[in-house]
Enzyme design. Structure first.
Site, PDB file in Angstrom:
ATOM      1  N   GLY A  12       0.664  -1.026   0.045  1.00  0.00           N
ATOM      2  CA  GLY A  12       0.054  -0.157   0.315  1.00  0.00           C
ATOM      3  C   GLY A  12       1.108   1.307  -0.224  1.00  0.00           C
ATOM      4  O   GLY A  12       0.611   2.833   0.369  1.00  0.00           O
ATOM      5  N   MET A  91      -4.081  -7.449  -7.199  1.00  0.00           N
ATOM      6  CA  MET A  91      -3.587  -8.156  -7.693  1.00  0.00           C
ATOM      7  C   MET A  91      -4.602  -8.663  -8.342  1.00  0.00           C
ATOM      8  O   MET A  91      -4.437 -10.947  -8.149  1.00  0.00           O
ATOM      9  CB  MET A  91      -1.998  -9.079  -7.398  1.00  0.00           C
ATOM     10  CG  MET A  91      -0.633  -7.609  -7.095  1.00  0.00           C
ATOM     11  SD  MET A  91      -0.456  -6.553  -8.545  1.00  0.00           S
ATOM     12  CE  MET A  91       1.032  -7.487  -7.839  1.00  0.00           C
ATOM     13  N   ILE A  94     -10.546  -7.850 -13.190  1.00  0.00           N
ATOM     14  CA  ILE A  94     -11.239  -7.850 -13.165  1.00  0.00           C
ATOM     15  C   ILE A  94     -12.612  -8.249 -14.019  1.00  0.00           C
ATOM     16  O   ILE A  94     -12.259  -8.554 -15.085  1.00  0.00           O
ATOM     17  CB  ILE A  94     -11.534  -5.926 -13.165  1.00  0.00           C
ATOM     18  CG1 ILE A  94     -10.320  -5.807 -12.239  1.00  0.00           C
ATOM     19  CG2 ILE A  94     -13.047  -5.320 -12.478  1.00  0.00           C
ATOM     20  CD1 ILE A  94     -10.244  -5.653 -11.096  1.00  0.00           C
ATOM     21  N   HIS A 110       1.230   0.998 -13.127  1.00  0.00           N
ATOM     22  CA  HIS A 110       1.909  -0.346 -12.834  1.00  0.00           C
ATOM     23  C   HIS A 110       3.764  -0.256 -13.718  1.00  0.00           C
ATOM     24  O   HIS A 110       3.041   0.225 -14.046  1.00  0.00           O
ATOM     25  CB  HIS A 110       1.273  -1.660 -14.646  1.00  0.00           C
ATOM     26  CG  HIS A 110       2.479  -2.962 -14.680  1.00  0.00           C
ATOM     27  ND1 HIS A 110       1.784  -3.798 -14.052  1.00  0.00           N
ATOM     28  CD2 HIS A 110       3.115  -2.856 -15.568  1.00  0.00           C
ATOM     29  CE1 HIS A 110       2.422  -4.469 -14.237  1.00  0.00           C
ATOM     30  NE2 HIS A 110       3.374  -4.504 -15.476  1.00  0.00           N
TER      31      HIS A 110
HETATM   32  C1  GAR Z   1       3.549  -0.787  -7.271  1.00  0.00           C
HETATM   33  O1  GAR Z   1       4.425  -0.597  -7.581  1.00  0.00           O
HETATM   34  C2  GAR Z   1       2.123  -1.238  -8.573  1.00  0.00           C
HETATM   35  O2  GAR Z   1       2.443  -0.425  -9.342  1.00  0.00           O
HETATM   36  C3  GAR Z   1       2.365  -2.721  -8.828  1.00  0.00           C
HETATM   37  O3  GAR Z   1       2.837  -3.293  -7.779  1.00  0.00           O
HETATM   38  C4  GAR Z   1       2.813  -2.391  -6.388  1.00  0.00           C
HETATM   39  C5  GAR Z   1       1.852  -1.958  -5.623  1.00  0.00           C
HETATM   40  O4  GAR Z   1       3.059  -1.124  -4.562  1.00  0.00           O
HETATM   41  N1  GAR Z   1       0.725  -2.808  -9.359  1.00  0.00           N
HETATM   42  C6  GAR Z   1       1.127  -4.201 -10.608  1.00  0.00           C
HETATM   43  O5  GAR Z   1       2.386  -4.701  -9.900  1.00  0.00           O
HETATM   44  C7  GAR Z   1       0.433  -4.506 -11.532  1.00  0.00           C
HETATM   45  N2  GAR Z   1      -0.099  -5.832 -12.657  1.00  0.00           N
HETATM   46  P1  GAR Z   1       1.954  -1.212  -3.228  1.00  0.00           P
HETATM   47  O6  GAR Z   1       1.087  -2.093  -2.854  1.00  0.00           O
HETATM   48  O7  GAR Z   1       3.689  -0.527  -2.448  1.00  0.00           O
HETATM   49  O8  GAR Z   1       1.233   0.491  -3.973  1.00  0.00           O
END
Ligand code: GAR
Length: 202
Positions: A12, A91, A94, A110
């Site tokens: 988060g 993750m 949808i 992403h």
């Molecule tokens: C982020 O880097 C986001 O871009 C990625 O997950 C991470 C979450 O970090 N999303 C993906 O890979 C989507 N396929 P966070 O929970 O610390 O914000």
């Protein structure tokens, strides 16, 4: 005001960056009204509690289908009059149960320059491939994994001495800047969809 729900599954840190932006008056007309997480034990749930933001924490495996899980989410979004859905490290794919009522109103971030390196561990994928440039993409969500019309992209150079940790550090810093900017523009009604193309007006 545009009422926003953030969906997240993990740390988060992007959720935290969005809250910080809101507190600094940098989310424009956007207001984060709800966290939705599929992992009640995730750190992001604690962050919501500390920030005083209501959270809907549901385990998909407690539901008979993905559709029933999402129907429960949609009911809560509608109860809270949520206008925009912002995925931040959520993750899961949808389904139309959520996509249909929120068509053109769901975005995702992403950590790569899509369409390269979709899916999990985009940063590790980029390092393994040996690209010299990767980055961050914000895009509209459709039914695919990290697909959908691109709204904004920012490049991050890969250095020879980068490890997954150092590269992730720089990519995350870009995310924390870019996502609040896009969410603010989105909340202001400046981002739209024209067929398959995202449109951005000043
Ligand atoms: C982020 O880097 C986001 O871009 C990625 O997950 C991470 C979450 O970090 N999303 C993906 O890979 C989507 N396929 P966070 O929970 O610390 O914000």
């Amino acid at each position: 005001y545009s009422r926003i729900a953030v969906f997240a599954s993990g740390q988060g840190s992007n959720f935290a960056a969005l809250i910080q932006a809101q507190n600094a008056g940098k989310l424009g007309g956007g207001r984060i009204e709800l966290l939705v997480s599929d992992r009640p034990e995730a750190l992001v749930a604690q962050r919501a509690e500390e920030a005083g933001i209501p959270a809907l924490l549901l385990r998909p495996k407690d539901f008979a289908s993905r559709e029933l899980y999402e129907a429960e989410i949609v009911a809560e979004l509608q109860r809270r009059d949520i206008g925009l859905v912002v995925l931040a490290g959520y993750m899961r794919l949808i389904t139309p149960v959520l996509l249909t009522p929120y068509a053109g109103r769901i975005i995702n971030i992403h950590p790569s320059l899509l369409p390269a390196f979709a899916g999990k561990d985009a940063i590790g994928q980029a390092l393994d491939y040996g690209v010299k440039l990767t980055g961050v993409t914000v895009h509209f969500v459709d039914g695919g994994m990290d697909t959908g019309p691109v709204i904004a992209q920012r490049g991050v150079a890969v250095e020879a001495e980068d490890t997954a940790e150092t590269l992730a550090g720089r990519i995350h810093q870009v995310e924390y800047e870019l996502y609040p900017e896009v969410v603010s523009a989105f909340a202001a009604g400046k981002i739209g969809l024209d067929g398959r193309k995202a449109t951005i007006s000043e």
